[in-house]
Design a protein around this motif. Structure first.
Motif, PDB file in Angstrom:
ATOM      1  N   SER A 201       0.832  -1.189   0.000  1.00 59.11           N
ATOM      2  CA  SER A 201       0.000   0.000   0.000  1.00 59.11           C
ATOM      3  C   SER A 201       0.872   1.245   0.000  1.00 59.11           C
TER       4      SER A 201
ATOM      5  N   TYR B  81       0.207   3.886   1.357  1.00 59.75           N
ATOM      6  CA  TYR B  81       0.115   4.478   2.688  1.00 59.75           C
ATOM      7  C   TYR B  81       1.143   3.898   3.655  1.00 59.75           C
ATOM      8  N   LEU B  82       1.712   2.746   3.306  1.00 61.24           N
ATOM      9  CA  LEU B  82       2.647   2.064   4.203  1.00 61.24           C
ATOM     10  C   LEU B  82       4.104   2.174   3.756  1.00 61.24           C
ATOM     11  N   GLU B  83       4.366   2.922   2.701  1.00 62.62           N
ATOM     12  CA  GLU B  83       5.711   2.915   2.120  1.00 62.62           C
ATOM     13  C   GLU B  83       6.798   3.465   3.027  1.00 62.62           C
TER      14      GLU B  83
END
Length: 135
Positions: free
Chosen positions: A30, A32-34
């Motif tokens: 995701s 958002y999780l990078e």
């Protein structure tokens, strides 16, 4: 038959500290999780540490291969944070070695679990893999 308990000792451990880098976030699925430490990076480091601990003690022609991994990733850790990895050999059962591991940052445990490796003859492993490919 190879007696692994004569080659590695129960309670043996390996520990390292590492700063979470962009390479440790690869595998997040995701956007958002990078910026977070990925579970796959945790597993990769644990596998590397356990492999190095075992394989250097094995006679020529033998290697260890991953057999089973359990991981609980409880807390987020971001890029730039320092994390500590600890891997401990807890059990030897025939050709299987079970390691407990723990990953922590300055605030406590981030991830923990167990990793099992099997010691095998490399030539036989290769033969078996080739046989599976031909059927």
């Amino acid at each position: 038959m190879l007696d692994i308990s004569q080659l590695v000792s129960l309670g043996s451990e390996r520990a390292i500290k590492k700063t979470v880098s962009v390479d440790d976030t690869v595998g997040n699925s995701s956007l958002y999780l990078e910026q977070f430490l990925s579970t796959s990076a945790c597993i990769n480091m644990v596998v590397r540490m356990a492999t190095e601990m075992v394989d250097q003690a094995l006679p020529q022609g033998f290697i260890s291969v991953g057999y089973h991994t359990e991981i609980t990733h409880e807390e987020p850790t971001m890029m730039g944070a320092e994390v500590s990895y600890k891997v401990v050999l807890k059990e030897i059962d025939g050709n299987r070695l079970t390691f407990d591991f723990e990953i922590s940052d300055k605030n406590g445990i981030v991830s923990y679990g167990k990793h099992v490796r099997a010691v095998v003859n490399y030539t036989k492993l290769l033969e078996k893999a080739k046989e599976r490919m031909s059927t």
